[in-house]
Design a protein around this motif. Structure first.
Motif, mmCIF file in Angstrom:
data_model
loop_
_atom_site.group_PDB
_atom_site.id
_atom_site.type_symbol
_atom_site.label_atom_id
_atom_site.label_comp_id
_atom_site.label_asym_id
_atom_site.label_seq_id
_atom_site.Cartn_x
_atom_site.Cartn_y
_atom_site.Cartn_z
ATOM 1 N N GLY A 108 0.793 -1.222 0.000
ATOM 2 C CA GLY A 108 0.000 0.000 0.000
ATOM 3 C C GLY A 108 0.823 1.268 0.000
ATOM 4 N N ARG A 109 2.137 1.160 -0.136
ATOM 5 C CA ARG A 109 3.019 2.332 -0.183
ATOM 6 C C ARG A 109 3.689 2.389 -1.562
ATOM 7 N NH1 ARG A 109 5.011 4.258 5.006
ATOM 8 N NH2 ARG A 109 3.763 3.291 6.638
ATOM 9 N N PRO A 110 3.962 3.580 -2.076
ATOM 10 C CA PRO A 110 4.719 3.659 -3.332
ATOM 11 C C PRO A 110 6.146 3.170 -3.121
ATOM 12 C CG PRO A 110 4.473 5.836 -2.353
ATOM 13 C CD PRO A 110 3.613 4.905 -1.549
ATOM 14 N N ILE A 111 6.702 2.505 -4.112
ATOM 15 C CA ILE A 111 8.063 1.983 -3.995
ATOM 16 C C ILE A 111 9.074 3.111 -4.230
ATOM 17 C CG2 ILE A 111 9.718 0.301 -4.863
ATOM 18 C CD1 ILE A 111 7.238 -0.809 -3.333
ATOM 19 N N LEU A 112 8.897 3.858 -5.310
ATOM 20 C CA LEU A 112 9.789 4.977 -5.615
ATOM 21 C C LEU A 112 9.012 6.275 -5.437
ATOM 22 C CD1 LEU A 112 11.574 3.623 -8.825
ATOM 23 C CD2 LEU A 112 12.441 3.644 -6.489
ATOM 24 N N LEU A 113 9.574 7.201 -4.664
ATOM 25 C CA LEU A 113 8.876 8.459 -4.424
ATOM 26 C C LEU A 113 8.937 9.388 -5.620
ATOM 27 C CD1 LEU A 113 9.745 9.281 -0.710
ATOM 28 C CD2 LEU A 113 7.632 8.360 -1.663
ATOM 29 N N ASN A 114 9.989 9.258 -6.416
ATOM 30 C CA ASN A 114 10.114 10.067 -7.624
ATOM 31 C C ASN A 114 9.525 9.269 -8.789
ATOM 32 O OD1 ASN A 114 10.809 11.610 -9.829
ATOM 33 N ND2 ASN A 114 12.919 11.976 -9.153
ATOM 34 N N SER A 115 8.350 9.629 -9.227
ATOM 35 C CA SER A 115 7.641 8.835 -10.237
ATOM 36 C C SER A 115 8.349 8.821 -11.583
ATOM 37 C CB SER A 115 6.215 9.364 -10.413
ATOM 38 O OG SER A 115 6.234 10.722 -10.839
ATOM 39 N N SER A 116 9.254 9.789 -11.810
ATOM 40 C CA SER A 116 9.961 9.836 -13.093
ATOM 41 C C SER A 116 11.180 8.933 -13.112
ATOM 42 C CB SER A 116 10.386 11.275 -13.398
ATOM 43 O OG SER A 116 11.337 11.733 -12.432
ATOM 44 N N THR A 117 11.535 8.367 -11.957
ATOM 45 C CA THR A 117 12.724 7.521 -11.875
ATOM 46 C C THR A 117 12.449 6.166 -12.503
ATOM 47 O OG1 THR A 117 13.382 8.611 -9.831
ATOM 48 C CG2 THR A 117 14.403 6.486 -10.305
#
Length: 611
Positions: free
Chosen positions: A491-500
């Motif tokens: 339930g958490r995003p893996i990478l906080l920077n979606s462009s990575t």
């Protein structure tokens, strides 16, 4: 498995990579007193022998069975006292002094010797030393304070409640690792940091000395299996020195299997170091491993060789002694079981390791992911303590060849608002940058599991209970892209920077499994509970197969090695008995289907071999 049988390594010595001949363990019975009202300082307990009316067996924490203080009130402040005479201490030549070493005291420690306050140390998982003054005998008193409710203290899996709950276990208050003393020259080697450059075929030895050296000379002699590998001698001056040792044999790749440290061939090199300053001499023994760690094409590589990471999570907990191993043999047995089951990596979870544990991993050829115990609040105090203690561990354990990955944070513990709070992001990034600045020879997983910023390995924690769920998340690149850029498995995003993008970085599931076997009516906790060994094996083996079927993943870490109190999701029971035969575990850990084919971005590993 190739092991250097001639290695001069004593697993009883608490600091294996800097050993002197004259030392003595001070483990054993110490006088003990609880201080629930924190009156000891006001009443000068450091010079009041009459208050010490009990005995505790060091190094085990009070409240544990092996400490022999079973009825511990779990108060925050405890005191220790021991009288030392010269016959209790190692031999001491002219110009040397005794150095009293504490491997770990949780959390604040004050040390008095003969009524004089000599040291204050902060940090539950770091080591420190006190020099004993010249005297006929010594009264050593230690005050330890461990505030159970202070969640700014880096505490890892130590519970802040009176009884263990969920995934937290009993805390270790006070002295919980070895106490020992050694004879040390006035001008002494305090630390050695070994580094290896594969491309240049050189070893760099960086030294820190106990005091300024106006003029001295240092000699390094490296031996492999009893034969001299290299030797160098040079003049030195100052508080530190850096010495380069050439290893020309490394330039021939045909010699790598005999020289370098691989999981399959953990070659370790003996190092004899001799420091001379005037008429004084400090002779120490050490060891090192020649190995390079990097990433390429989605793999973690050791010495340019891609390695599929087969890891297991180790809580390092025993019911009878908490986070203190019952013995060195118990630690060795755990690591041997790890290898016997087919794993090549161990993740030291939420604690700092015993230095001998690392030496055993070095010796057995087990890769280590080294974590740090988390605080559970974000505050100035938590920042300061985490930063200083992490920095200390980077120095203390930097020369262990088995450590291939540093893991300063886990699952956003202590930085729970990292996805929205810029301050917490800056803090995590600062720790990552500090780690890389001090140790560019290893990888860094910034925040293992989810909400990752700058990380060398993209990792997820996925406690799916069926193979189908894992295949949906990881089978092909498209699945993985959705997993790391969408809503993660917990339930958490893996990478906080979606462009990575994933790019060259390895993708690994660094926690999965957690299957509990309920064989009786007692309560068992796991992410899934099964009722018999047949279902246990089928469920776990199907999860392993699903991860091996992925065309993207190049490693994983199973949760967990042993049952731990209420968390009964180990492959082994608390007493280290396998729940199913070792041979069956090894079969699905090594992955039969994986052995028999070569696919893009994979390499073939002969069945039954160890990387």
């Amino acid at each position: 498995m190739s092991i250097n049988e001639d290695l001069q390594l004593d697993f009883g010595y608490p600091r294996p990579q800097l050993r002197r001949s004259d030392w003595a363990s001070l483990n054993g019975y110490w006088q003990f007193a609880e201080d629930p009202e924190d009156q000891g300082l006001k009443e000068s307990w450091f010079s009041c022998a009459s208050v010490f009316n009990r005995e505790v067996l060091i190094p085990f924490p009070p409240g544990s069975e092996l400490s022999e203080i079973i009825d511990f009130s779990d108060c925050d402040v405890v005191w220790y006292r021991r009288n030392l005479k010269h016959q209790d201490l190692p031999p001491k030549a002219d110009g040397t002094e005794w150095c009293l070493n504490f491997e770990a005291v949780d959390f604040f420690a004050d040390v008095w010797v003969n009524g004089n306050h000599l040291c204050k140390h902060v940090g539950g998982g770091t080591s420190f030393s006190v020099k004993l003054p010249e005297d006929d005998e010594y009264e050593v008193v230690v005050r330890a304070e461990d505030c159970r409710l202070d969640q700014s203290q880096p505490r890892g899996k130590q519970d802040w409640l009176e009884q263990p709950h969920d995934i937290w276990y009993r805390r270790s208050t006070g002295i919980w690792r070895d106490v020992w003393v050694e004879s040390v020259p006035c001008h002494a080697i305090e630390q050695i940091w070994w580094k290896f450059d594969l491309d240049r075929a050189i070893v760099t030895a960086e030294f820190a000395f106990s005091k300024w050296i106006p003029q001295g000379r240092i000699r390094i002699n490296l031996r492999l299996r009893g034969q001299e590998l290299a030797a160098v001698e040079t003049d030195i001056k100052g508080m530190s020195a850096t010495v380069i040792v050439e290893i020309p044999q490394v330039r021939s790749r045909t010699e790598w299997n005999n020289l370098l440290w691989f999981p399959s061939s953990p070659n370790l090199i003996d190092a004899e170091v001799d420091l001379k300053v005037g008429s004084q001499e400090d002779k120490v023994l050490s060891y090192l491993g020649l190995r390079a760690v990097d990433i390429k094409n989605g793999y973690l590589r050791i010495n340019r060789k891609p390695v599929y990471v087969r890891g297991i999570l180790d809580q390092g907990y025993w019911r009878e002694s908490f986070f203190t191993a019952p013995s060195c043999d118990a630690q060795i047995r755990d690591l041997q079981l790890v290898r016997d089951m087919g794993f090549n990596t161990i993740r030291i979870h939420q604690r700092t390791p015993d230095r001998r544990y690392l030496a055993m991993a070095d010796y057995l050829g087990i890769m280590v992911w080294a974590e740090f115990p988390a605080a559970f609040e974000y505050s100035r105090r938590a920042i300061n303590w985490t930063l200083s203690q992490w920095n200390s561990i980077l120095d203390r354990d930097a020369s262990s060849p088995s450590i291939v990955v540093w893991v300063p944070f886990n699952e956003s513990w202590g930085v729970d608002a990292i996805s929205t709070n810029p301050s917490q992001r800056h803090f995590v990034n600062s720790i990552v940058e500090l780690t890389r600045a001090k140790d560019p020879t290893r990888l860094v997983v910034a925040n293992d599991g989810w909400e990752q910023l700058d990380t060398d390995i993209v990792s997820t924690h996925d406690y799916a209970t069926t193979a189908n769920e894992l295949e949906i998340a990881y089978l092909e690149p498209g699945n993985v892209c959705q997993t790391i850029h969408g809503i993660g498995p917990q339930g958490r995003p893996i990478l906080l920077n979606s462009s990575t993008e994933l790019g060259n970085r390895p993708m690994m599931v660094t926690e999965f499994g957690g299957i509990s076997l309920r064989e009786d009516e007692e309560s068992s906790w796991g992410y899934e509970v099964v009722s018999n060994t047949k279902d246990f094996e089928e469920r776990i083996s199907s999860l392993f197969r699903a991860l091996y079927n992925s065309s993207v993943l190049t490693g994983w870490c199973y949760t967990q090695l042993t049952d731990t109190l209420q968390e009964t999701n180990g492959l082994l029971k608390e007493d280290r008995t396998p729940k199913i035969p070792i041979s069956q575990i090894k079969r699905f850990v090594l992955g039969d289907s994986f052995q028999n084919q070569i696919r893009p971005r994979r390499f073939n590993q002969p069945a039954g071999s160890e990387e």
